[in-house]
Design a protein around this motif. Sequence first.
Motif, PDB file in Angstrom:
ATOM      1  N   HIS A  94      10.333  13.707 -12.449  1.00  0.00           N
ATOM      2  CA  HIS A  94      10.255  14.037 -13.876  1.00  0.00           C
ATOM      3  C   HIS A  94       9.455  13.017 -14.692  1.00  0.00           C
ATOM      4  CE1 HIS A  94      13.041  17.222 -13.034  1.00  0.00           C
ATOM      5  NE2 HIS A  94      13.993  16.392 -12.656  1.00  0.00           N
ATOM      6  N   GLN A  95       9.564  11.745 -14.336  1.00  0.00           N
ATOM      7  CA  GLN A  95       8.894  10.709 -15.123  1.00  0.00           C
ATOM      8  C   GLN A  95       7.594  10.235 -14.485  1.00  0.00           C
ATOM      9  OE1 GLN A  95      11.833   7.596 -15.589  1.00  0.00           O
ATOM     10  NE2 GLN A  95      13.434   9.066 -16.146  1.00  0.00           N
ATOM     11  N   GLU A  96       7.389  10.555 -13.220  1.00  0.00           N
ATOM     12  CA  GLU A  96       6.204  10.128 -12.466  1.00  0.00           C
ATOM     13  C   GLU A  96       6.035   8.610 -12.505  1.00  0.00           C
ATOM     14  OE1 GLU A  96       2.812  12.332 -13.736  1.00  0.00           O
ATOM     15  OE2 GLU A  96       3.596  14.252 -13.025  1.00  0.00           O
ATOM     16  N   ASN A  97       7.170   7.925 -12.515  1.00  0.00           N
ATOM     17  CA  ASN A  97       7.178   6.464 -12.473  1.00  0.00           C
ATOM     18  C   ASN A  97       7.482   6.062 -11.029  1.00  0.00           C
ATOM     19  OD1 ASN A  97       7.634   3.698 -12.693  1.00  0.00           O
ATOM     20  ND2 ASN A  97       8.653   3.869 -14.689  1.00  0.00           N
ATOM     21  N   TYR A  98       6.459   5.970 -10.223  1.00  0.00           N
ATOM     22  CA  TYR A  98       6.644   5.821  -8.787  1.00  0.00           C
ATOM     23  C   TYR A  98       7.095   4.418  -8.391  1.00  0.00           C
ATOM     24  CZ  TYR A  98       4.019  10.128  -9.219  1.00  0.00           C
ATOM     25  OH  TYR A  98       3.609  11.370  -9.602  1.00  0.00           O
ATOM     26  N   SER A  99       6.702   3.429  -9.144  1.00  0.00           N
ATOM     27  CA  SER A  99       7.167   2.070  -8.849  1.00  0.00           C
ATOM     28  C   SER A  99       8.673   1.959  -9.060  1.00  0.00           C
ATOM     29  CB  SER A  99       6.436   1.062  -9.748  1.00  0.00           C
ATOM     30  OG  SER A  99       5.056   1.064  -9.476  1.00  0.00           O
ATOM     31  N   ASP A 153       7.959   9.834   0.369  1.00  0.00           N
ATOM     32  CA  ASP A 153       7.250  10.675  -0.598  1.00  0.00           C
ATOM     33  C   ASP A 153       6.864   9.862  -1.831  1.00  0.00           C
ATOM     34  OD1 ASP A 153       6.150  12.876  -1.811  1.00  0.00           O
ATOM     35  OD2 ASP A 153       8.061  13.740  -2.444  1.00  0.00           O
ATOM     36  N   ALA A 154       7.797   9.029  -2.310  1.00  0.00           N
ATOM     37  CA  ALA A 154       7.513   8.203  -3.485  1.00  0.00           C
ATOM     38  C   ALA A 154       6.352   7.245  -3.221  1.00  0.00           C
ATOM     39  CB  ALA A 154       8.763   7.428  -3.887  1.00  0.00           C
ATOM     40  N   PHE A 155       6.308   6.666  -2.029  1.00  0.00           N
ATOM     41  CA  PHE A 155       5.203   5.761  -1.697  1.00  0.00           C
ATOM     42  C   PHE A 155       3.880   6.511  -1.593  1.00  0.00           C
ATOM     43  CE2 PHE A 155       8.295   2.463  -0.202  1.00  0.00           C
ATOM     44  CZ  PHE A 155       7.776   1.419  -0.955  1.00  0.00           C
ATOM     45  N   PHE A 156       3.907   7.740  -1.057  1.00  0.00           N
ATOM     46  CA  PHE A 156       2.686   8.543  -1.010  1.00  0.00           C
ATOM     47  C   PHE A 156       2.182   8.841  -2.428  1.00  0.00           C
ATOM     48  CE2 PHE A 156       3.063  10.349   3.492  1.00  0.00           C
ATOM     49  CZ  PHE A 156       1.885   9.735   3.897  1.00  0.00           C
ATOM     50  N   SER A 175      -1.626   7.836  -6.909  1.00  0.00           N
ATOM     51  CA  SER A 175      -1.853   7.428  -8.302  1.00  0.00           C
ATOM     52  C   SER A 175      -2.765   6.205  -8.395  1.00  0.00           C
ATOM     53  CB  SER A 175      -0.514   7.144  -8.999  1.00  0.00           C
ATOM     54  OG  SER A 175       0.107   5.981  -8.467  1.00  0.00           O
ATOM     55  N   GLU A 176      -2.774   5.379  -7.362  1.00  0.00           N
ATOM     56  CA  GLU A 176      -3.598   4.166  -7.355  1.00  0.00           C
ATOM     57  C   GLU A 176      -4.936   4.368  -6.654  1.00  0.00           C
ATOM     58  OE1 GLU A 176      -2.908   1.225  -8.762  1.00  0.00           O
ATOM     59  OE2 GLU A 176      -0.956   1.866  -9.537  1.00  0.00           O
ATOM     60  N   ALA A 177      -5.079   5.481  -5.930  1.00  0.00           N
ATOM     61  CA  ALA A 177      -6.260   5.666  -5.087  1.00  0.00           C
ATOM     62  C   ALA A 177      -7.541   5.799  -5.892  1.00  0.00           C
ATOM     63  CB  ALA A 177      -6.074   6.891  -4.193  1.00  0.00           C
ATOM     64  N   GLY A 178      -7.432   6.278  -7.134  1.00  0.00           N
ATOM     65  CA  GLY A 178      -8.629   6.451  -7.946  1.00  0.00           C
ATOM     66  C   GLY A 178      -9.158   5.165  -8.540  1.00  0.00           C
ATOM     67  N   LYS A 179      -8.387   4.115  -8.427  1.00  0.00           N
ATOM     68  CA  LYS A 179      -8.823   2.835  -8.996  1.00  0.00           C
ATOM     69  C   LYS A 179      -9.782   2.120  -8.034  1.00  0.00           C
ATOM     70  CE  LYS A 179      -4.438   2.311 -11.454  1.00  0.00           C
ATOM     71  NZ  LYS A 179      -3.235   1.470 -11.665  1.00  0.00           N
ATOM     72  N   THR A 180     -10.769   1.490  -8.599  1.00  0.00           N
ATOM     73  CA  THR A 180     -11.790   0.848  -7.760  1.00  0.00           C
ATOM     74  C   THR A 180     -11.543  -0.648  -7.570  1.00  0.00           C
ATOM     75  OG1 THR A 180     -13.156   0.490  -9.745  1.00  0.00           O
ATOM     76  CG2 THR A 180     -13.548   2.495  -8.479  1.00  0.00           C
ATOM     77  N   ASN A 181     -10.569  -1.225  -8.317  1.00  0.00           N
ATOM     78  CA  ASN A 181     -10.358  -2.654  -8.174  1.00  0.00           C
ATOM     79  C   ASN A 181      -9.623  -2.976  -6.881  1.00  0.00           C
ATOM     80  OD1 ASN A 181      -7.376  -2.596  -8.729  1.00  0.00           O
ATOM     81  ND2 ASN A 181      -8.088  -1.865 -10.721  1.00  0.00           N
ATOM     82  N   ARG A 182      -9.696  -4.228  -6.491  1.00  0.00           N
ATOM     83  CA  ARG A 182      -9.113  -4.680  -5.225  1.00  0.00           C
ATOM     84  C   ARG A 182      -7.591  -4.547  -5.224  1.00  0.00           C
ATOM     85  NH1 ARG A 182      -9.875  -4.900   0.078  1.00  0.00           N
ATOM     86  NH2 ARG A 182      -8.442  -6.402   1.018  1.00  0.00           N
ATOM     87  N   GLU A 183      -6.985  -4.830  -6.380  1.00  0.00           N
ATOM     88  CA  GLU A 183      -5.524  -4.741  -6.461  1.00  0.00           C
ATOM     89  C   GLU A 183      -5.056  -3.321  -6.185  1.00  0.00           C
ATOM     90  OE1 GLU A 183      -1.907  -5.518  -9.683  1.00  0.00           O
ATOM     91  OE2 GLU A 183      -3.997  -5.869 -10.240  1.00  0.00           O
ATOM     92  N   GLY A 184      -5.775  -2.337  -6.770  1.00  0.00           N
ATOM     93  CA  GLY A 184      -5.408  -0.944  -6.526  1.00  0.00           C
ATOM     94  C   GLY A 184      -5.538  -0.573  -5.067  1.00  0.00           C
ATOM     95  N   ILE A 214      -2.586  -1.920  -3.075  1.00  0.00           N
ATOM     96  CA  ILE A 214      -1.374  -1.123  -3.315  1.00  0.00           C
ATOM     97  C   ILE A 214      -1.423   0.158  -2.515  1.00  0.00           C
ATOM     98  CG2 ILE A 214      -0.095   0.183  -5.058  1.00  0.00           C
ATOM     99  CD1 ILE A 214      -0.919  -1.933  -7.104  1.00  0.00           C
ATOM    100  N   VAL A 215      -2.582   0.798  -2.476  1.00  0.00           N
ATOM    101  CA  VAL A 215      -2.727   2.041  -1.712  1.00  0.00           C
ATOM    102  C   VAL A 215      -2.444   1.800  -0.237  1.00  0.00           C
ATOM    103  CG1 VAL A 215      -4.345   3.804  -0.933  1.00  0.00           C
ATOM    104  CG2 VAL A 215      -4.324   3.110  -3.335  1.00  0.00           C
ATOM    105  N   GLU A 216      -3.081   0.761   0.300  1.00  0.00           N
ATOM    106  CA  GLU A 216      -2.911   0.458   1.730  1.00  0.00           C
ATOM    107  C   GLU A 216      -1.449   0.170   2.067  1.00  0.00           C
ATOM    108  OE1 GLU A 216      -4.470  -2.826   5.023  1.00  0.00           O
ATOM    109  OE2 GLU A 216      -5.526  -2.592   3.102  1.00  0.00           O
ATOM    110  N   GLN A 217      -0.796  -0.661   1.260  1.00  0.00           N
ATOM    111  CA  GLN A 217       0.595  -1.006   1.521  1.00  0.00           C
ATOM    112  C   GLN A 217       1.511   0.197   1.312  1.00  0.00           C
ATOM    113  OE1 GLN A 217       1.600  -4.020   2.816  1.00  0.00           O
ATOM    114  NE2 GLN A 217       3.474  -2.858   3.131  1.00  0.00           N
ATOM    115  N   SER A 218       1.199   1.026   0.332  1.00  0.00           N
ATOM    116  CA  SER A 218       2.020   2.220   0.067  1.00  0.00           C
ATOM    117  C   SER A 218       1.935   3.213   1.215  1.00  0.00           C
ATOM    118  CB  SER A 218       1.576   2.874  -1.246  1.00  0.00           C
ATOM    119  OG  SER A 218       1.815   2.021  -2.348  1.00  0.00           O
TER     120      SER A 218
END
Length: 392
Positions: A194-199, A224-227, A232-241, A244-248
């Motif tokens: 409902h909130q799409e707050n995956y963290s 599912d939450a990690f996916f 949600s982070e996959a569209g970001k081009t920075n290294r931090e994003g 997060i994608v890889e670890q998720s």
Amino acid sequence: TNTVSLRLEVWKTVPGMFLTAPVLGTGPETFQYAFSGSRPASLNTFPQWELRFDRAHNEFLNLLVTTGLVGFLLYLLIWAGALRALFPGSRAATEPQENELKPFVAASLAAFAVHVFFSFSSTTTLAMFFLLLGYLTSHDPRKVLTLPAARSSGAAILTVLAVICSLVIVFLVFVWRFVIADGIFTAGYKAMIHQENYSQATALIEDAINIFPYEERYYREFGDAFFRLAVSEAGKTNREGSDIVEQSILNASSNLDRALTSNPWQVDTHLTYARGYYDLGKYYPALNAFAGQHASEAAALEPTNVMAYELLGLSQVAEAKVSEAEQSLLKTVELKPDLLSGHLNLGIFYFDHGRYDLSYGHLTQALALEPDNQTALRYLTQLNTIFNQGEQ
């Protein structure tokens, strides 16, 4: 009514499931997995077509499948004993007040019988059922229990104390932990859906698992939450994003693998895997192959599962497997002719491959199902332009 018809469709599959393991059954709490392979396609015509049946919604049929003829007959024997104690024939109870209570006990048993015929028993209803059986047994005039007066009261007190202590220990160690964990899990699930707050969702579900690590669905929804977090982070081009994608993805895989290790027949876990990999495949195309693999596994376990074929078809489209994708997408509307997404997917698929007549047919059906669907309207506008240019 609709729910009765739905139950009847499920009950029709019971004879076939029973014959797969007629003596001892498929095992306790395994109805859902036995049912997956026998699920009729007719269920896709109901409004509740996505409903998962983990029970037969009939205790008698449920036991026939999961415990076989042995468990089913033993259950009937319990009922036979209750009826024999309730109606002892000419040997009526010796105390008038006991006869006065018998109609209330009979009504309670009748209500329970109706309940388990159309639904299933729970911990609460089973406790009441066995309390009623205990009452009938203790007041059966054919059975006289005699104990030395000096010992009977002491033994009774010790028995009651032992039972109470055991229940308290079970409640504190197991039940209470589950109640707390399930409340935290529910909060995490709401944060995800409902909130799409995956963290927040991953943090809450992890807390639930730490408290009660025995619930399979916790691991599935954790994955599912990690996916979802990864997407949600996959569209970001920075290294931090990217980190997060890889670890998720790693966290999602480890939790879903754990769920599959404990239960490899769980269709929903394969679908969660397939959906997660497909959504990420838009950014990492190599993951589409894994999406197709898990969607195929889900379809093999439950051949009438619409979502399994839809995810399989979409992943095959992404891999440019044209022929296989067409067959999978056609299967979705074969299993559920009124599936809006199924006709949209086919309309877009045929449009992209220049088969405009077929595209027009499916997009028109999609528009009939949802007259203001913007995707269908947009593609139909393009098709009308193509058809007009062709006429000129």
